[in-house]
Structure formats: C-alpha cells, structure tokens
Design a protein around this motif. Structure first.
Motif, PDB file in Angstrom:
ATOM      1  N   ALA A 190      -2.092   4.822   4.279  1.00 12.70           N
ATOM      2  CA  ALA A 190      -2.428   3.428   4.565  1.00 12.70           C
ATOM      3  C   ALA A 190      -3.199   2.810   3.401  1.00 12.70           C
ATOM      4  N   LEU A 191      -4.177   3.533   2.864  1.00  8.40           N
ATOM      5  CA  LEU A 191      -4.977   2.992   1.755  1.00  8.40           C
ATOM      6  C   LEU A 191      -4.124   2.828   0.496  1.00  8.40           C
ATOM      7  N   GLN A 192      -3.184   3.732   0.289  1.00  5.00           N
ATOM      8  CA  GLN A 192      -2.281   3.577  -0.850  1.00  5.00           C
ATOM      9  C   GLN A 192      -1.421   2.322  -0.667  1.00  5.00           C
ATOM     10  N   ASN A 193      -1.008   2.052   0.568  1.00  4.30           N
ATOM     11  CA  ASN A 193      -0.267   0.821   0.861  1.00  4.30           C
ATOM     12  C   ASN A 193      -1.111  -0.408   0.545  1.00  4.30           C
ATOM     13  N   VAL A 194      -2.382  -0.404   0.955  1.00  4.01           N
ATOM     14  CA  VAL A 194      -3.279  -1.531   0.668  1.00  4.01           C
ATOM     15  C   VAL A 194      -3.387  -1.726  -0.839  1.00  4.01           C
ATOM     16  N   LYS A 195      -3.595  -0.639  -1.559  1.00  4.89           N
ATOM     17  CA  LYS A 195      -3.718  -0.702  -3.022  1.00  4.89           C
ATOM     18  C   LYS A 195      -2.470  -1.324  -3.640  1.00  4.89           C
ATOM     19  N   ASN A 196      -1.298  -0.832  -3.252  1.00  2.91           N
ATOM     20  CA  ASN A 196      -0.052  -1.348  -3.809  1.00  2.91           C
ATOM     21  C   ASN A 196       0.129  -2.836  -3.521  1.00  2.91           C
ATOM     22  N   LEU A 197      -0.144  -3.229  -2.304  1.00 12.60           N
ATOM     23  CA  LEU A 197      -0.010  -4.634  -1.920  1.00 12.60           C
ATOM     24  C   LEU A 197      -1.011  -5.521  -2.677  1.00 12.60           C
ATOM     25  N   ALA A 198      -2.270  -5.118  -2.720  1.00  9.21           N
ATOM     26  CA  ALA A 198      -3.314  -5.934  -3.354  1.00  9.21           C
ATOM     27  C   ALA A 198      -3.087  -6.061  -4.855  1.00  9.21           C
ATOM     28  N   GLU A 199      -2.666  -4.985  -5.483  1.00  4.45           N
ATOM     29  CA  GLU A 199      -2.490  -5.016  -6.943  1.00  4.45           C
ATOM     30  C   GLU A 199      -1.214  -5.752  -7.362  1.00  4.45           C
ATOM     31  N   PRO A 249     -12.276  -8.360  -4.478  1.00  3.91           N
ATOM     32  CA  PRO A 249     -12.456  -8.136  -3.043  1.00  3.91           C
ATOM     33  C   PRO A 249     -11.705  -9.142  -2.165  1.00  3.91           C
ATOM     34  N   GLU A 250     -11.638 -10.408  -2.586  1.00  5.44           N
ATOM     35  CA  GLU A 250     -10.943 -11.418  -1.785  1.00  5.44           C
ATOM     36  C   GLU A 250      -9.472 -11.056  -1.582  1.00  5.44           C
ATOM     37  N   LYS A 251      -8.850 -10.526  -2.608  1.00  5.78           N
ATOM     38  CA  LYS A 251      -7.437 -10.149  -2.522  1.00  5.78           C
ATOM     39  C   LYS A 251      -7.273  -8.922  -1.620  1.00  5.78           C
ATOM     40  N   VAL A 252      -8.190  -7.974  -1.735  1.00  8.18           N
ATOM     41  CA  VAL A 252      -8.135  -6.780  -0.885  1.00  8.18           C
ATOM     42  C   VAL A 252      -8.346  -7.183   0.576  1.00  8.18           C
ATOM     43  N   ILE A 301     -10.541   4.441  -1.789  1.00  3.10           N
ATOM     44  CA  ILE A 301      -9.560   4.213  -2.841  1.00  3.10           C
ATOM     45  C   ILE A 301     -10.067   3.102  -3.753  1.00  3.10           C
ATOM     46  N   LYS A 302      -9.771   3.228  -5.041  1.00  3.25           N
ATOM     47  CA  LYS A 302     -10.110   2.195  -6.024  1.00  3.25           C
ATOM     48  C   LYS A 302      -8.897   1.299  -6.195  1.00  3.25           C
ATOM     49  N   ILE A 303      -9.152  -0.011  -6.141  1.00  4.94           N
ATOM     50  CA  ILE A 303      -8.074  -0.993  -6.209  1.00  4.94           C
ATOM     51  C   ILE A 303      -8.363  -1.967  -7.336  1.00  4.94           C
ATOM     52  N   LEU A 333      -5.856  -6.679   3.728  1.00  2.00           N
ATOM     53  CA  LEU A 333      -6.211  -5.946   4.944  1.00  2.00           C
ATOM     54  C   LEU A 333      -5.928  -6.742   6.208  1.00  2.00           C
ATOM     55  N   TRP A 334      -6.291  -8.034   6.231  1.00  2.50           N
ATOM     56  CA  TRP A 334      -6.366  -8.740   7.513  1.00  2.50           C
ATOM     57  C   TRP A 334      -5.381  -9.886   7.705  1.00  2.50           C
ATOM     58  N   GLU A 335      -4.686 -10.337   6.669  1.00  3.30           N
ATOM     59  CA  GLU A 335      -3.655 -11.350   6.857  1.00  3.30           C
ATOM     60  C   GLU A 335      -2.477 -10.675   7.557  1.00  3.30           C
ATOM     61  N   ASP A 336      -1.929 -11.351   8.559  1.00  2.00           N
ATOM     62  CA  ASP A 336      -0.947 -10.749   9.461  1.00  2.00           C
ATOM     63  C   ASP A 336       0.199 -10.044   8.747  1.00  2.00           C
ATOM     64  N   MET A 337       0.871 -10.709   7.842  1.00  2.00           N
ATOM     65  CA  MET A 337       2.035 -10.112   7.180  1.00  2.00           C
ATOM     66  C   MET A 337       1.657  -8.849   6.419  1.00  2.00           C
ATOM     67  N   HIS A 338       0.541  -8.913   5.672  1.00  2.00           N
ATOM     68  CA  HIS A 338       0.120  -7.743   4.903  1.00  2.00           C
ATOM     69  C   HIS A 338      -0.381  -6.627   5.817  1.00  2.00           C
ATOM     70  N   TYR A 339      -1.115  -6.986   6.886  1.00  4.27           N
ATOM     71  CA  TYR A 339      -1.583  -5.971   7.832  1.00  4.27           C
ATOM     72  C   TYR A 339      -0.395  -5.172   8.370  1.00  4.27           C
ATOM     73  N   ARG A 340       0.657  -5.864   8.748  1.00  2.00           N
ATOM     74  CA  ARG A 340       1.848  -5.200   9.287  1.00  2.00           C
ATOM     75  C   ARG A 340       2.448  -4.234   8.271  1.00  2.00           C
ATOM     76  N   GLN A 341       2.359  -4.594   6.986  1.00  2.00           N
ATOM     77  CA  GLN A 341       2.926  -3.740   5.942  1.00  2.00           C
ATOM     78  C   GLN A 341       2.096  -2.475   5.729  1.00  2.00           C
ATOM     79  N   TRP A 342       0.807  -2.623   5.520  1.00  2.00           N
ATOM     80  CA  TRP A 342       0.021  -1.423   5.204  1.00  2.00           C
ATOM     81  C   TRP A 342      -0.193  -0.539   6.416  1.00  2.00           C
ATOM     82  N   SER A 343      -0.311  -1.146   7.603  1.00  2.00           N
ATOM     83  CA  SER A 343      -0.574  -0.342   8.798  1.00  2.00           C
ATOM     84  C   SER A 343       0.660   0.409   9.281  1.00  2.00           C
ATOM     85  N   SER A 344       1.803   0.179   8.645  1.00  2.00           N
ATOM     86  CA  SER A 344       2.999   0.948   8.993  1.00  2.00           C
ATOM     87  C   SER A 344       2.783   2.441   8.717  1.00  2.00           C
ATOM     88  N   ALA A 345       1.761   2.778   7.938  1.00  2.00           N
ATOM     89  CA  ALA A 345       1.424   4.187   7.699  1.00  2.00           C
ATOM     90  C   ALA A 345       1.002   4.884   8.996  1.00  2.00           C
TER      91      ALA A 345
END
Length: 142
Positions: free
Chosen positions: A130-139, A14-17, A8-10, A21-33
């Motif tokens: 999951a990748l769409q969740n990462v994109k939405n969160l990072a952007e 890269p630092e924000k992506v 996916i293109k975001i 991916l790996w900060e606890d709160m955000h991981y819990r959000q995107w991995s809910s997929a």
C-alpha cells in the motif's frame, strides 16, 4: 494489541502525499493493496464516522480522532460491517495513524497500526504494498 510500524520516503511535498492518501480516486488506487475495489464513505472531519468497504459493501467503521491536514490522520476502528449492518467490536485501542514528516527533499510517511494478532500477518504483507502504491501515485502526479 500489537503496534505495527511502516514507513516510506516519498519524493513529493506533504500536500501531494495527503491528497494521494485521502482523495477518493487515489485512495481507491493505493488501498487496492488491501482489497481490490476498496473505498470509503463519510467525511474525514475529526469526530466523524467513516466506513471502509470492499466491493461487496462489507468492511469496518471507524471514528476520525485526529485530522491535521498534510500532517496526521488517526482512526479508531470501532467495528465491522456485514451486509450493511454495523457490528461493534471490542478492539480496545485499535487505532491506525498516518503521519507525514517533511524533510528538505521528501516526505516521510509513517503508519502505525494497533492490531490484534489475527490481522498482523495480513498487515505485514499489505501495508508495504500500500505504501509503495502511495509513493508511486504521489511521485507521478502532474
């Protein structure tokens, strides 16, 4: 094992992506997929063991075989966890890789998973979400 690829293109650096991916709160959000309430325990240092759980504390344990901040994370899945008990599995080369490639305007997030046939359909449905969740969160991070 079959190698599955997702990308996916975001519109974020890269630092924000990586943080997404790996900060606890955000991981819990995107991995809910994969499973609502998913979380991990442990450090993401190379050579360490990390445990991925569902809300009932079942899941899997993996070794971090590569961690290059803001560029690449690779896990080797080693077994399942049921009721807190680790059960090693012979999954051959069951790896999961996250690769970030920076372009002029965006970051391309690539995921490669060596999967057994039994998990292929699940991954084919869950990883795009999951990748769409990462994109939405990072952007949308401030």
């Amino acid at each position: 094992m079959k190698k599955l690829h997702y990308e996916i293109k975001i519109n974020a650096e890269p630092e924000k992506v990586w943080t997404t991916l790996w900060e606890d709160m955000h991981y819990r959000q995107w991995s809910s997929a994969f499973c609502k309430g998913s979380f991990y325990q442990g450090t993401l240092d190379e050579g360490s063991t990390v445990k991925f759980f569902d809300p009932e504390n079942n899941g899997m344990f993996s070794r971090v075989i590569k961690n290059v901040p803001n560029r690449e994370m690779v896990f080797l899945h080693q077994g399942e966890i049921h009721d807190g008990i680790e059960i090693p599995q012979d999954w051959e080369n069951a790896t999961e890789s996250y690769i970030l490639e920076e372009t002029e305007n965006e970051t391309v997030l690539k995921v490669e998973v060596n999967s057994s046939e039994e998990f292929e359909n699940f991954f084919e449905e869950a990883f795009p979400r999951a990748l769409q969740n990462v994109k939405n969160l990072a952007e949308n991070q401030l």
